[in-house]
Design an enzyme around this catalytic site. Structure first.
Site, mmCIF file in Angstrom:
data_model
loop_
_atom_site.group_PDB
_atom_site.id
_atom_site.type_symbol
_atom_site.label_atom_id
_atom_site.label_comp_id
_atom_site.label_asym_id
_atom_site.label_seq_id
_atom_site.Cartn_x
_atom_site.Cartn_y
_atom_site.Cartn_z
ATOM 1 C CE1 TYR A 55 -3.074 -2.998 0.290
ATOM 2 C CE2 TYR A 55 -3.219 -2.652 2.654
ATOM 3 C CZ TYR A 55 -3.563 -3.372 1.525
ATOM 4 O OH TYR A 55 -4.395 -4.451 1.632
ATOM 5 N N PRO A 208 -15.510 -5.217 2.781
ATOM 6 C CG PRO A 208 -15.512 -4.302 4.942
ATOM 7 C CD PRO A 208 -14.595 -4.641 3.795
ATOM 8 C CG LEU A 209 -18.262 -1.075 4.072
ATOM 9 C CD1 LEU A 209 -17.894 0.290 4.622
ATOM 10 C CD2 LEU A 209 -19.629 -1.524 4.584
ATOM 11 C CB SER A 211 -14.843 -0.279 -3.447
ATOM 12 O OG SER A 211 -13.560 -0.817 -3.289
ATOM 13 C CG LEU A 213 -22.195 -0.990 -4.686
ATOM 14 C CD1 LEU A 213 -22.297 0.162 -5.670
ATOM 15 C CD2 LEU A 213 -21.957 -2.292 -5.443
ATOM 16 C CG LEU A 214 -22.605 -3.194 0.228
ATOM 17 C CD1 LEU A 214 -21.952 -4.461 0.768
ATOM 18 C CD2 LEU A 214 -24.113 -3.431 0.020
ATOM 19 C CB THR A 215 -21.226 3.650 2.170
ATOM 20 O OG1 THR A 215 -21.171 4.217 0.849
ATOM 21 C CG2 THR A 215 -19.963 2.865 2.452
#
Length: 314
Positions: A55, A208-209, A211, A213-215
């Site tokens: 990273y 888990p989200l 990137s 999309l699930l926020t």
């Protein structure tokens, strides 16, 4: 520090059920912003910080080490090695000689004398697992590493590692870090969770989200400005931002709203309600995101609810 954060185990480590993914450090945010996010995470009760030598070409580890400073011993530092993107040409990620080099470089960047959780970032098909596990066991014996883990492993590779560990009388990986969310359930469908249960390992989900999309911040195929997906192109972006996924998010959002929750709370609560999961790695670029991720873990679901949600997501 928050007293409400649930703690779970990765081997002998006690980790917060919500972890902080530090892949934004040195890539999308600078050292000062990284410091602010780390401070917010510690204040919220997060003790698990996940990074990798990949990273930011090492900047993530540097920024994390600097941000922790004198609080290093209050937290669990997890990093990864052996991703092809961070390897010199011709080098193998699981090779014992490379592991020696990689761990010393990470220790220096993190400004620490030990790595609490050291993980092989990608499987190395060319190096026998016994050699990799043997090298990691030496680092544990020397106190440079406390627990080990693998990432992006299949069920077959997990079983193979467990057999190799027994064969050479070394410790096995304590965890596997794989892509896992309510929208991406390969770890269930392909037997990874079953393999973990057989071998005494735990699961650490990344993405888990999906990137972001699930926020709840996506309303169509165009990502909001500044979102991670707005910077990605081609296959990587298409993996998350598909018509099927957007339709599933709509169904899940409606379900969550009916239950008095947000889509973010559904996404995180669905994972933390799975006892096979140790800590859910959530990235953040600002303190408000850290606070939202921690608060989202409060939705405890029954197995029946998790199944109902999984069906809606399919």
């Amino acid at each position: 520090m928050s007293e409400r954060m649930e703690m779970r185990s990765i081997g002998n480590l006690s980790v917060s059920v919500i972890g902080l993914g530090c892949n934004n450090f040195g890539m999308t945010i600078d050292a000062d912003a990284s410091q602010t996010v780390v401070d917010a995470a510690i204040d919220a009760g997060i003790n698990y910080f996940d990074t990798a030598d990949l990273y930011g070409r090492g900047k993530s580890e540097e920024f994390l080490g600097a941000a922790l400073g004198s609080r290093r011993d209050q937290v669990i530092v997890a990093t990864k090695f052996g991703h092809p993107g961070a390897l010199p040409e011709g080098q193998k990620g699981g090779d014992p000689a490379w592991i020696r080099q990689a761990v010393e470089a990470s220790l220096t960047r993190l400004n620490t004398d030990r790595i609490d959780h050291y993980q092989l970032h990608m499987p190395d098909a060319e190096t026998p697992q016994a050699e990799t596990l043997g090298a990691l066991q030496e680092l544990v014996d020397e106190g440079k590493v406390l627990e080990t883990g693998c990432s992006n492993f299949s069920a077959e590779q997990i079983d193979e590692a467990a057999g190799a560990a027994v064969e050479i009388e070394a410790g096995n990986y304590a965890s596997v870090q794989n892509h896992y969310s309510v929208l991406t359930r390969n770890v269930e469908d392909e037997g990874v969770i079953d393999a973990c249960e057989r071998t005494g390992m735990t699961v650490v989900p990344y993405f888990p989200l999906e990137s972001g999309l699930l926020t709840g911040k996506y309303s169509g195929m165009t990502p909001p400005e500044g979102a991670r997906l707005s910077m990605w192109k081609g296959e990587m972006r298409d993996m998350f931002l598909s018509e099927d996924n957007l339709a599933a998010v709509d169904r899940l959002t409606s379900y969550a709203t009916d239950q008095g929750h947000s889509i973010l709370e559904l996404a995180i609560g669905w994972l933390t309600s799975n006892p096979a999961v140790a800590t859910v790695i959530c990235g953040a670029t600002k303190p408000s995101q850290v606070a939202s991720n921690v608060a989202a873990a409060s939705w405890t679901m029954s197995p029946a609810q998790r199944s109902e949600i999984a069906a809606l997501a399919s």
